[in-house]
Each structure stands twice: as C-alpha cells, then as structure tokens.
Design a protein around this motif. Structure first.
Motif, short mmCIF file in Angstrom:
data_model
loop_
_atom_site.label_atom_id
_atom_site.label_comp_id
_atom_site.label_asym_id
_atom_site.label_seq_id
_atom_site.Cartn_x
_atom_site.Cartn_y
_atom_site.Cartn_z
N GLY A 235 -71.20 -28.65 16.98
CA GLY A 235 -72.01 -29.82 17.30
C GLY A 235 -72.31 -30.56 15.98
N TYR A 236 -73.17 -31.25 15.96
CA TYR A 236 -73.61 -32.04 14.89
C TYR A 236 -75.02 -31.87 14.78
N ALA A 237 -75.96 -31.03 15.31
CA ALA A 237 -77.36 -30.96 15.03
C ALA A 237 -77.66 -30.19 13.83
N ASP A 238 -78.71 -30.59 13.36
CA ASP A 238 -79.10 -30.00 11.84
C ASP A 238 -79.80 -28.75 12.31
N TRP A 239 -79.08 -27.45 12.10
CA TRP A 239 -80.04 -26.33 12.53
C TRP A 239 -80.88 -26.02 11.22
N ASN A 240 -80.70 -26.44 10.04
CA ASN A 240 -81.82 -26.27 9.18
C ASN A 240 -83.04 -26.94 9.61
N VAL A 241 -82.89 -28.10 10.11
CA VAL A 241 -84.13 -28.77 10.53
C VAL A 241 -84.91 -28.20 11.74
N TYR A 242 -84.09 -27.60 12.74
CA TYR A 242 -84.45 -26.94 13.81
C TYR A 242 -85.07 -25.69 13.32
N ALA A 243 -84.71 -24.69 12.49
CA ALA A 243 -85.04 -23.65 12.30
C ALA A 243 -86.68 -23.46 11.53
N LYS A 244 -86.37 -24.88 10.68
CA LYS A 244 -87.81 -25.09 9.94
C LYS A 244 -89.01 -25.32 10.80
N LEU A 245 -88.76 -25.93 11.74
CA LEU A 245 -89.56 -26.50 12.68
C LEU A 245 -90.13 -25.30 13.95
N ILE A 246 -89.24 -24.52 14.05
CA ILE A 246 -89.61 -23.58 15.22
C ILE A 246 -90.23 -22.43 14.58
N SER A 247 -89.69 -22.08 13.05
CA SER A 247 -90.24 -21.02 12.52
C SER A 247 -91.58 -21.43 12.05
N SER A 248 -91.99 -22.52 11.88
CA SER A 248 -93.47 -22.77 11.39
C SER A 248 -94.15 -23.19 12.45
N ARG A 249 -93.65 -23.82 13.49
CA ARG A 249 -94.67 -24.12 14.56
C ARG A 249 -94.88 -23.32 15.78
N MET A 250 -93.63 -22.43 16.15
CA MET A 250 -93.69 -21.82 17.21
C MET A 250 -92.96 -20.24 17.09
N PRO A 251 -93.62 -19.48 15.88
CA PRO A 251 -92.96 -18.57 15.55
C PRO A 251 -92.79 -17.43 16.52
N GLU A 252 -93.84 -17.20 17.64
CA GLU A 252 -93.93 -16.25 18.53
C GLU A 252 -93.04 -16.64 19.59
N VAL A 253 -92.31 -17.96 19.91
CA VAL A 253 -91.67 -18.25 20.91
C VAL A 253 -90.01 -17.62 20.99
N PRO A 254 -89.66 -16.90 22.02
CA PRO A 254 -88.27 -16.40 21.62
C PRO A 254 -87.11 -17.53 21.72
N LEU A 255 -86.24 -17.14 21.12
CA LEU A 255 -85.04 -18.13 20.93
C LEU A 255 -83.61 -17.68 21.65
N ILE A 256 -83.29 -18.40 22.63
CA ILE A 256 -82.24 -17.83 23.51
C ILE A 256 -80.91 -18.37 23.38
N LEU A 257 -79.93 -17.61 23.04
CA LEU A 257 -78.57 -18.22 22.74
C LEU A 257 -77.86 -18.64 23.93
N GLU A 258 -77.25 -19.79 23.99
CA GLU A 258 -76.45 -20.40 25.07
C GLU A 258 -75.15 -20.83 24.78
N HIS A 259 -74.25 -20.93 25.66
CA HIS A 259 -72.90 -21.49 25.63
C HIS A 259 -72.05 -20.99 24.63
N ALA A 260 -72.18 -19.65 24.41
CA ALA A 260 -71.22 -18.96 23.36
C ALA A 260 -70.30 -18.04 24.46
N LYS A 261 -69.14 -17.59 23.91
CA LYS A 261 -68.43 -16.55 24.48
C LYS A 261 -68.72 -15.38 23.97
N PRO A 262 -68.52 -14.22 24.33
CA PRO A 262 -68.73 -12.99 23.67
C PRO A 262 -68.42 -12.73 22.30
#
Length: 290
Positions: A235-262
């Motif tokens: 898609g078109y989401a900017d993962w650099n923005v998301y990674a920066k926010l979640i790593s700095s503000r929610m580093p202990e929160v688990p990140l769960i992969l969705e909507h992929a095939k094996p």
C-alpha cells in the motif's frame, strides 16, 4: 525493536508445529491466535478448556507465546439472530483468555451494511447505531472484566467505529477497565491522511497509544476496489513514520504481522526491519546534531 508476532490466519491449514517453526525462522515469537482456526488439535472442540490448554502448551513448547486472541466478528450484524449467536461465541472466547495465557481478545466493531461487514453504510453514522455499539461493547467489556481480560477494539474507516476520535470517546464513555484499542493506524488513514502521514499518524498515537497494548503491521491502500489494508509494502503507508513512532513511544508493545501469505512473510519483515533501522539511524543523527 518491538517484539514481532503473527496473526495465526497467515498460516491457515498449518499445524501448530508447522506455523511455529516457520515463524521462529523469521524471528517471530508471538501469535495472535484465532481459537476457531483448525490446527489438527482437538478441532472438534473449538471452545473447550481442554483444547485451549493443549494449544497453549503446544505453542509454548515451540517457543511461541499467545499474545492475544482473535475474536473478530461483526458486532453490529444487521441480522439480529446472527449477531446474538456471534456475541455468545465471542463471550465463550473471552472466558478462555486465561486458559490461553493472555488477557487480550480483539474484534472489529463491524457495519450495518446488509451484506458486507467491511463496507460503509449510511446507518453506521447514526446516533442509534453508536448507542447500540456502546451497549454491545459494554456487555463484552463486562464479561472481560470477570475473566481479568481486556477486550481490544480495532477501528476501521468504513465501520461504525471509524475514527480515533470515536475510539477515544468510546473508552471515555465506558471506562478503560476491561477495554482497550488496537494500535492500527492503517485502518484509520484517509486519502487525505496519506498526503500528510507524519501528522496523521502522530495524531493517531496521541489519541490512542495509552489504550493500546498490541500493535498491528500491515498497510493502507485506496484503489478502484475501494479502501483495503493489505500486507506490509502493498500500500501507501509510510512505514518509516510508523516505525519511528512505535519504537520511540511504544517500544514494549508487540507488533503483529497481518494479511500476508506464508511466502510473503520474509519480504514483509524485511521492510519492517528496514523501517526500524531507518528510525534508529534518524534518532542517532538527531542525537549527534546532524
């Protein structure tokens, strides 16, 4: 980097041992599990305590912890009998949270659309629909509290819970005991938001991070088919923005992969790792005054 996990449906048709082995090979150690999914393990007793114990033990032996349950259903199914049947089923899954070794169970809120829970519908925006959603969520939240569990709602731009402002309002009206929100900005981003993703995602974090013990990893796409949330990189989401926010503000929160095939997991995680590496490099540059 945040701990990584996967939605069990990525490995539909696989046994616990098979999905655990593949997940571990990609550095994942957590699963958000759908109790209804067939795992070739007491599948004829999907909501029994014995099966929940067996599934949990089997995952743990393979080095995978159950971080949450997937109880996804249309809470607002316009067919009232189907709605009630699914709510009762969800309550059974809430009761099993302690047996699975997790406090968390997630669901979307759904839509009043007559045929598709993922399509918008004018009835979704009425005060009556909101009041009914509050009643249903409070019923489920109360069941969660009795089990020392937490119901996590996943908003979606075309559902009744469509914005982070609504998510905050819902928690404020019902209280945060037994109730939380999934951190999933991809579900909320509008086409306008995609033009200003730093501001849009920051606003989402500002609004709901305090209520979000689990985060999701996917993408945002607007196309001729409408609004969808495909796998990471599709898609078109900017993962650099998301990674920066979640790593700095929610580093202990688990990140769960969705909507992929094996066969897509490796590529998705490569993009995720690169985004986190970019975030770390940017942080280092800022610390060094560059």
């Amino acid at each position: 980097m945040n701990r990584l996990g996967f939605m069990s449906y990525i490995y539909m048709g696989w046994t616990v041992e098979q999905m655990a082995a593949d997940a571990r090979s990609h550095g994942m150690s957590l699963v958000q599990l759908d109790p209804k999914q067939k795992l070739q393990l007491m599948d004829d007793q999907p909501f029994s305590q014995a099966r929940a114990e067996a599934v949990r033990e089997s995952f743990e032996k393979q080095g995978i912890s159950i971080v949450g349950l997937s109880g996804y259903t249309n809470l607002m199914n316009p067919n009232l009998q189907k709605r009630e049947d699914k709510l009762v089923q969800l309550e059974k899954m809430i009761d099993l949270c302690p047996v699975y070794g997790t406090r968390y169970i997630a669901t979307e809120t759904g839509s009043l659309h007559p045929t598709n829970a993922w399509r918008d519908y004018e009835g979704n925006r009425t005060p009556e629909a909101w009041d009914e959603l509050l009643r249903i969520v409070d019923r489920l939240r109360s069941r969660a509290v009795k089990n020392d569990a937490v119901l996590l709602l996943e908003g979606f731009a075309l559902n009744i819970l469509a914005t982070v402002e609504q998510a905050v309002s819902l928690v404020e009206q019902l209280g945060s005991e037994g109730l939380g929100i999934i951190m999933d900005p991809f579900n909320y981003l509008t086409q306008e938001d995609l033009k200003q993703q730093d501001a849009a995602m920051t606003n989402i974090f500002n609004r709901i991070e305090a209520y979000a013990p689990i985060a999701h990893a996917k993408d945002t796409l607007y196309s001729e088919e409408g609004f969808t949330t495909p796998r990471v990189g599709a898609g078109y989401a900017d993962w650099n923005v998301y990674a920066k926010l979640i790593s700095s503000r929610m580093p202990e929160v688990p990140l769960i992969l969705e909507h992929a095939k094996p066969e897509e997991v490796a590529e998705c995680l490569k993009l995720v790792h690169q985004a986190f590496a970019n975030a770390a490099a940017e942080k280092a540059d800022e610390a060094n005054g560059r």
